[in-house]
Design a protein around this motif. Structure first.
Motif, PDB file in Angstrom:
ATOM      1  N   ARG A 198       0.837  -1.198   0.000  1.00 43.86           N
ATOM      2  CA  ARG A 198       0.000   0.000   0.000  1.00 43.86           C
ATOM      3  C   ARG A 198       0.883   1.263   0.000  1.00 43.86           C
ATOM      4  NH1 ARG A 198      -5.241   1.093   1.325  1.00 43.86           N
ATOM      5  NH2 ARG A 198      -5.591  -0.850   0.173  1.00 43.86           N
ATOM      6  N   ALA A 199       1.991   1.205   0.737  1.00 45.54           N
ATOM      7  CA  ALA A 199       2.914   2.343   0.760  1.00 45.54           C
ATOM      8  C   ALA A 199       3.537   2.556  -0.624  1.00 45.54           C
ATOM      9  CB  ALA A 199       4.008   2.116   1.803  1.00 45.54           C
ATOM     10  N   VAL A 200       3.874   1.459  -1.298  1.00 45.66           N
ATOM     11  CA  VAL A 200       4.400   1.563  -2.660  1.00 45.66           C
ATOM     12  C   VAL A 200       3.337   2.138  -3.594  1.00 45.66           C
ATOM     13  CG1 VAL A 200       5.232   0.249  -4.649  1.00 45.66           C
ATOM     14  CG2 VAL A 200       6.065  -0.310  -2.346  1.00 45.66           C
ATOM     15  N   ASP A 201       2.138   1.623  -3.498  1.00 48.49           N
ATOM     16  CA  ASP A 201       1.020   2.098  -4.327  1.00 48.49           C
ATOM     17  C   ASP A 201       0.787   3.597  -4.146  1.00 48.49           C
ATOM     18  OD1 ASP A 201      -1.737   1.699  -5.751  1.00 48.49           O
ATOM     19  OD2 ASP A 201      -2.266   2.567  -3.801  1.00 48.49           O
ATOM     20  N   GLN A 202       0.754   4.046  -2.898  1.00 46.97           N
ATOM     21  CA  GLN A 202       0.498   5.454  -2.628  1.00 46.97           C
ATOM     22  C   GLN A 202       1.668   6.327  -3.070  1.00 46.97           C
ATOM     23  OE1 GLN A 202      -2.501   6.801  -1.472  1.00 46.97           O
ATOM     24  NE2 GLN A 202      -3.108   4.698  -1.968  1.00 46.97           N
TER      25      GLN A 202
END
Length: 384
Positions: free
Chosen positions: A210-214
């Motif tokens: 999720r951190a990568v996605d954001q």
């Protein structure tokens, strides 16, 4: 490693000299052929043929040496041959030299003229669909921008955490996450480690993804290109769950990205994404067939080349590995055909291809059986 871009293609396309040599050879990425220096020997053989033809055409030894010296340097460069893709293109004249390593399966071919032979490179210049490749593991994240004929890394160090431990706050090496697949070829994965339940481990991975996605969201939304993910099979469902980007490609490139280099990543991405890349070409072929009885299509080379120069060609289909020789007089818009490459004749297919790109049209190299009108080596879909 050098891949062609639009600026370099135009430089090649517009270059003129009394003696221009273009050489194309297929190459291997690795294995027995590389160990046996097959690529190097192939270029040496092709250059030997070119040198003989230059001498037969009374080109001076001084000019031949100027053309051949950088080619000979490539032949002797062991490190160069360790980093090949599927094809090598070389362009040399007495005062010009460039080479391009490309994911294109060239057939061995050489061309001597007052211009370079760029037709095999043209598909890379026709607005080919671009896409992003996200190479992601629990200890490494990389992003690439690619097309059918190119790949380049994108700097994302300031956008995303580079490994899981940066996001979830524990020493990944101390608390190693393991997995195993139930049954040969199965798709159900069990997670187990030294410090948490299966749910906790999946949650930690999802937090990381999720951190990568954001982190990538703003960058990816600038062009909204398709995003193809390269990761191990068990990780992709978790990434899909964490993803909020609207253009995530539904199929994963399976495997460990660390097992290959950038060219290998590109090759594997094409294995998954190729049908999507061919979609535009197939749509244009179908459109040609639908309009084949109208004035919006033509398969007559004597009509196509003047139309190209007038900017009337939307899409040009050229039979792959075919050739037509002759001369085009731009002043009277007349095409003169010949049976050979002698007496100043040039490749009319090469001429039409590079001019179509220059005028903003698209060019597709198509196998004979897929040509819209098979009786001709070149078909054109005209602008309305």
């Amino acid at each position: 490693m050098s891949m062609i871009n639009d600026k370099e293609f135009k430089k090649l396309s517009n270059y003129k000299n009394d003696t221009c040599v273009s050489i194309f050879i297929p190459t291997q990425r690795g294995g027995k052929e590389v160990l046996e220096e097959k690529n190097k020997k192939h270029l040496h053989s092709e250059w030997t043929q070119v040198k003989k033809e230059l001498k037969d055409n009374n080109v001076s030894d001084d000019v031949i040496d100027k053309i051949g010296n950088p080619i000979q340097q490539l032949i002797e460069d062991r490190d160069f041959w360790r980093h090949q893709s599927d094809g090598l293109a070389i362009f040399s004249s007495p005062d010009f030299f460039e080479n391009y390593t490309l994911p294109v399966n060239f057939e061995a071919y050489h061309y001597i003229s007052e211009e370079f032979y760029v037709k095999p490179l043209v598909p890379a210049m026709t607005g080919d669909v671009k896409y992003n490749i996200l190479s992601i593991q629990l200890e490494d994240v990389k992003l690439y921008e690619a097309s059918k004929f190119s790949i380049m890394p994108v700097e994302i160090d300031e956008l995303t955490p580079s490994r899981l431990e940066e996001r979830v706050g524990f020493d990944y090496k101390e608390k190693a996450l393991q997995f195993r697949t139930q049954g040969e070829g199965g798709d159900k994965t069990q997670f187990h480690g030294h410090g948490g339940s299966e749910r906790d481990e999946k949650t930690e991975i999802k937090q990381f993804f999720r951190a990568v996605d954001q982190g990538l969201k703003e960058h990816l939304n600038k062009e909204s290109l398709p995003l193809v993910v390269f990761c191990q099979d068990y990780l992709f469902p978790i990434y899909q769950d964490a993803n909020t980007y609207n253009h995530l490609f539904e199929k994963v490139i399976p495997g460990n990205p660390n097992d290959t280099d950038m060219l290998g990543i590109h090759q594997k991405s094409l294995e998954v994404f190729q049908p999507y890349l061919d979609e535009n070409r197939d749509n244009k072929i179908n459109k040609y067939k639908e309009l084949s009885s109208t004035e919006n299509t033509t398969s007559a080379l004597s009509d196509i080349i003047p139309a190209v120069y007038q900017g009337k060609v939307d899409t040009l289909f050229i039979e792959n590995r075919a050739e037509v020789w002759g001369i085009y007089n731009e002043d009277n818009m007349k095409v003169e055909f010949s049976d050979n490459h002698e007496n100043g004749n040039i490749s009319l297919l090469n001429l039409a291809a590079k001019k179509t790109v220059e005028m903003g049209g698209k060019v597709y190299l198509v196998e004979h059986e897929f040509m819209p009108q098979k009786k001709s080596k070149m078909n054109a879909l005209l602008r309305f």
